[in-house]
Write an enzyme that holds these catalytic residues in place. Structure first.
Site, PDB file in Angstrom:
ATOM      1  N   TYR A   1     -27.436  38.471  28.982  1.00 13.77           N
ATOM      2  CA  TYR A   1     -28.853  38.591  28.654  1.00 13.77           C
ATOM      3  C   TYR A   1     -29.573  39.210  29.851  1.00 13.77           C
ATOM      4  O   TYR A   1     -29.095  40.146  30.455  1.00 13.77           O
ATOM      5  CB  TYR A   1     -29.414  37.229  28.227  1.00 13.77           C
ATOM      6  CG  TYR A   1     -30.708  37.344  27.461  1.00 13.77           C
ATOM      7  CD1 TYR A   1     -30.786  38.135  26.299  1.00 13.77           C
ATOM      8  CD2 TYR A   1     -31.845  36.687  27.882  1.00 13.77           C
ATOM      9  CE1 TYR A   1     -31.965  38.263  25.598  1.00 13.77           C
ATOM     10  CE2 TYR A   1     -33.046  36.801  27.184  1.00 13.77           C
ATOM     11  CZ  TYR A   1     -33.094  37.599  26.044  1.00 13.77           C
ATOM     12  OH  TYR A   1     -34.264  37.723  25.366  1.00 13.77           O
TER      13      TYR A   1
ATOM     14  N   LYS B   1     -17.371  36.464   0.331  1.00  9.79           N
ATOM     15  CA  LYS B   1     -17.057  37.883   0.506  1.00  9.79           C
ATOM     16  C   LYS B   1     -16.913  38.208   1.991  1.00  9.79           C
ATOM     17  O   LYS B   1     -16.013  38.947   2.404  1.00  9.79           O
ATOM     18  CB  LYS B   1     -18.175  38.727  -0.110  1.00  9.79           C
ATOM     19  CG  LYS B   1     -17.813  40.179  -0.344  1.00  9.79           C
ATOM     20  CD  LYS B   1     -16.734  40.288  -1.408  1.00  9.79           C
ATOM     21  CE  LYS B   1     -16.460  41.723  -1.785  1.00  9.79           C
ATOM     22  NZ  LYS B   1     -16.987  42.090  -3.090  1.00  9.79           N
TER      23      LYS B   1
END
Length: 754
Positions: free
Chosen positions: A41, A96
């Site tokens: 970060y 999926k």
């Protein structure tokens, strides 16, 4: 082959445990120190941000975009359930996403959009474009799905693919290529009838026309009959595009003399009379789910010359979308494609068709319990064929490069294929293979501990999954009470409950046991107590007399106790060639560790036997064994008497002339890490070991449990190997799924002495 049955309770439990849902997010970089955080970060993250701002293509280098697909739906056409809405579609979309990861190592996240307005849907997806390498649209009703997909394909610079349309079309095309190959017919000459003018049906017809089928040879039908030029009733622009010049008006008329029937409609839409009227060697793809337009049995009854495919897994030639979309996206992502075009879809279909015409690997044949070879009952590859990952995506990528949709063409295609092979997670294929082989074996499985709810639930799952008959040792009133309390009261009548009080074989069992134990200090009363009251002994006696095909126990008592009781009936010593082998599955790797059950402090001869048993288990799991005798020293340094026996064990195997690779002694890092192994070029191992033989049972137990608790590894076993009967012993901490897996292993007779 027995059909699997899944209950509502099982399905809900699967989605609830161990945590809600089917997905989680894991970091791919270390996130432990302040430096890690500063790089991940602020301030370190600013550097790749600047690079991407200056050159957007570098997003594929510095972020997960290049291997990330969004599965997006609004829930207006969920499976066969209709318009359930966005939120209720989430389990399907999560599923999926899991399939993307399982079959092609594509990272995926599901997004459910709460709108039925196509414009709002299009705007939302388009705005999210920078996040993803591709978009998989799912379960959106027609005709909105056509509008949404077309607009997004035009307005986005990443692949947009509606799997309900094109996924079915690609697999259908693959099967059709091979069916016509077998019948000697040419696509451009065939008369083709399609029933079902929805998203999948229209996509199927569009793709086979792109492959060469003639427009007026293709007759599309819907609920109102043939879609012909001039028809106005129930028409839209997508149907009109496929209106044929024909005098035919009904499905029955269209079927007369047809070469091919493609069905994406409803159960029973096709009659035997229709099939009988078709041309010689008809091709029938009855793809309605869950029940086809006509069953294979009914079709073959009137036309033995028919080639039949359905959408069902319990019939040959399953048209299964999982053969297509993971590999289409894998190939498209790997060239940073801007689209998935017809050429890429056709390349996918042709690669699948070609694969089905080749010899089927032994592991696939083993998994399905029968020899598979190209022919009328095998025109489409099976979903668990390990070659799919490295055969289909390269074909898709090459088609994408040839049609100029590749931002980053692949230069070294052979190297790319090797990279794809490395992506295949062997753990998933091993467990799938075990389940498929168990289903083919149809073993009568004895579950010894019928007083435990986990065992009862595993027995129910075993039977409902179609693996065979579950025999539960226990008292019927206790079994009924436990199942009713758990909300499984209807399962009581499914299970066969057996105990000493209701068997007519008890006297035979006692005579057998007395013969074995009379010279070991056991009198007739002792033998009666063992046979009539000890469930481990009673179950082993059932097995020994052929009243079951396999045995699972150990969930309620320490494994050492279960093994000791079984030893009343079977010789379970190392001297008799018996060992415990535990499979540790972690991050796509499988390592077998032994002995984890029988030998407490084995000598070099015992270690050689253990290595042989472990190698047999490895082969039973579909692995080619590479055995390492591991210790704290490597090839003699540091010198230690405790490590010496590991070196001597290799010499014992030298004398035996075994047919698998082995080496040692060595440390675990040398055995498993190719970089460390390079320091010892004389090693006989050709790659990282997948079988570790450890110095003692305590070190085996520590290794397995440390991997399980600290690394989150999946542990299967210990698998009892070397007996002439199929017995598996669970641990007391086993879950229902663990017990079920051990029952499947017992059904496959993995580890049983030849």
């Amino acid at each position: 082959m027995s059909k699997s049955r899944i209950t509502r309770e099982e399905a809900l439990t699967f989605h609830l445990e161990p945590v809600p849902g089917k997905l989680e997010i894991n970091a791919t970089v270390p996130m432990t120190t302040q430096r890690d955080l500063s790089l991940a970060y602020s301030p370190g993250v600013a550097v790749p941000c600047e690079e991407i701002a200056a050159n957007p293509e570098t997003a594929y280098d510095y972020t997960a975009k290049g291997n990330l697909v969004a599965v997006i739906s609004n829930g207006t056409a969920v499976l066969g359930l209709g318009n359930l809405g966005a939120l209720a579609s989430k389990p399907v979309m999560e599923g999926k996403s899991v399939l993307f990861k399982r079959f092609a190592d594509v990272n995926s996240i599901d997004l459910e959009l709460d709108t039925e307005d196509p414009e709002a849907f299009i705007a939302a997806v388009k705005l999210m474009g920078p996040s993803f390498g591709g978009i998989n649209l799912e379960d959106i009703k027609a005709p909105e799905c056509f509008i949404i997909e077309q607009r997004l394909k035009e307005e986005m610079d990443i692949p947009v693919f509606h799997d309900d349309q094109h996924g079915t079309a690609v697999i259908c095309a693959a099967g059709l290529i091979n069916a016509l190959h077998l019948t000697g017919k040419k696509l451009e000459e065939c008369r083709i009838v399609l029933n079902g003018a929805g998203a999948a049906g229209i996509a199927c017809l569009e793709l086979i026309k792109a492959m060469g089928a003639k427009h007026d040879n293709c007759i599309m039908c819907d609920t109102k009959g043939v879609i012909y030029q001039g028809r106005t009733d129930g028409m839209n622009q997508w149907k009109s595009a496929h209106a044929a010049r024909t005098d035919l008006r009904t499905l029955e008329e269209a079927m007369d003399g047809a070469d091919v029937f493609l069905g994406v409609s409803v159960k029973g839409a096709v009659t035997q009379q229709m099939v009988a009227s078709m041309a010689e060697n008809p091709v029938i793809f009855a793809m309605a789910n869950p029940d086809p337009e006509i069953t294979a049995e009914d079709a073959h009854e009137v036309r033995p010359d028919a080639i039949v495919a359905t959408g069902r897994s319990d019939y040959p030639n399953q048209v299964n979308n999982v053969l297509g979309f993971p590999y289409l996206f894998r190939g498209a992502l790997d060239i940073n494609a801007t689209a998935i075009n017809d050429e890429m879809k056709i390349a996918c279909a042709e690669a699948l068709a070609e694969l089905a015409r080749e010899d089927v690997p032994d592991e696939v044949a083993i998994a399905y319990g029968r020899k598979l070879s190209f022919g009328r009952d095998y025109i489409i590859p099976t979903p668990f064929d390990p070659r799919l990952i490295w055969r289909v995506p390269p074909a898709v990528a090459e088609a994408g490069m040839a049609t100029r949709v590749a931002r980053r063409p692949i230069v070294d295609m052979d190297g790319y294929r090797h990279t794809l092979q490395a992506r295949m997670d062997p753990t998933a294929s091993v467990l799938s293979s075990i389940a498929a082989r168990a289903r083919a074996a149809q073993a009568r499985m004895i579950f010894a501990e019928g007083d435990d709810l986990r065992v009862l639930r595993a027995a129910i799952a075993y039977q409902r999954a179609g693996l065979g008959k579950a025999l539960v040792v226990g008292r019927e009133p206790d079994v009924r009470e436990k199942l009713e309390t758990a909300g499984l009261g209807e399962a009581v009548r499914e299970l066969e409950v057996v105990n000493a009080a209701n068997t007519r074989h008890l006297d035979t069992y006692k005579s057998f046991l007395y013969e074995r134990l009379q010279r070991q200090g056991y009198d007739a009363q002792d033998v009666h107590r063992l046979a009539a009251r000890d469930r481990h002994v009673f179950s082993a006696l059932m097995l020994a007399h052929g009243h079951g095909d396999g045995l699972v126990t150990g969930a309620t008592r320490k494994s050492a106790h279960a093994l000791r009781q079984i030893s009343m009936v079977y010789d379970t010593t190392t001297a008799a060639g018996v060992a415990g082998v535990t499979a540790v599955l972690h991050r796509g790797r499988i390592v077998l560790i032994s002995d984890t059950l029988v030998a407490e402090w084995p000598d070099e001869k015992d270690l050689a036997i253990i290595a042989q048993r472990a190698a047999e288990v490895a082969r039973g799991l579909g692995l080619e064994p590479r055995v390492a005798f591991v210790s704290f020293s490597t090839f003699g340094y540091p010198v230690s008497e405790r490590a010496e026996k590991m070196t001597l064990a290799s010499k014992v195997l030298d004398a035996k002339g075994v047919d698998f690779e082995y080496e040692g002694e060595m440390t675990v890092d040398v055995a498993l890490n190719p970089e460390q192994m390079r320091a010892y070029p004389f090693s006989r191992l050709t790659g990282p070991a997948n079988v570790l033989v450890v110095p003692a049972r305590h070190s085996a137990s520590i290794s397995v449990k440390l991997m399980q608790e600290m690394a989150g590894a999946t542990v299967v076993g210990p698998i009892l190997a070397g007996l002439d009967a199929s017995i598996q012993i669970c641990s007391t901490g086993s879950t229902v799924n663990d017990i079920y897996n051990m029952a499947a292993i017992a059904a496959c007779k993995i580890g049983v002495a030849p």
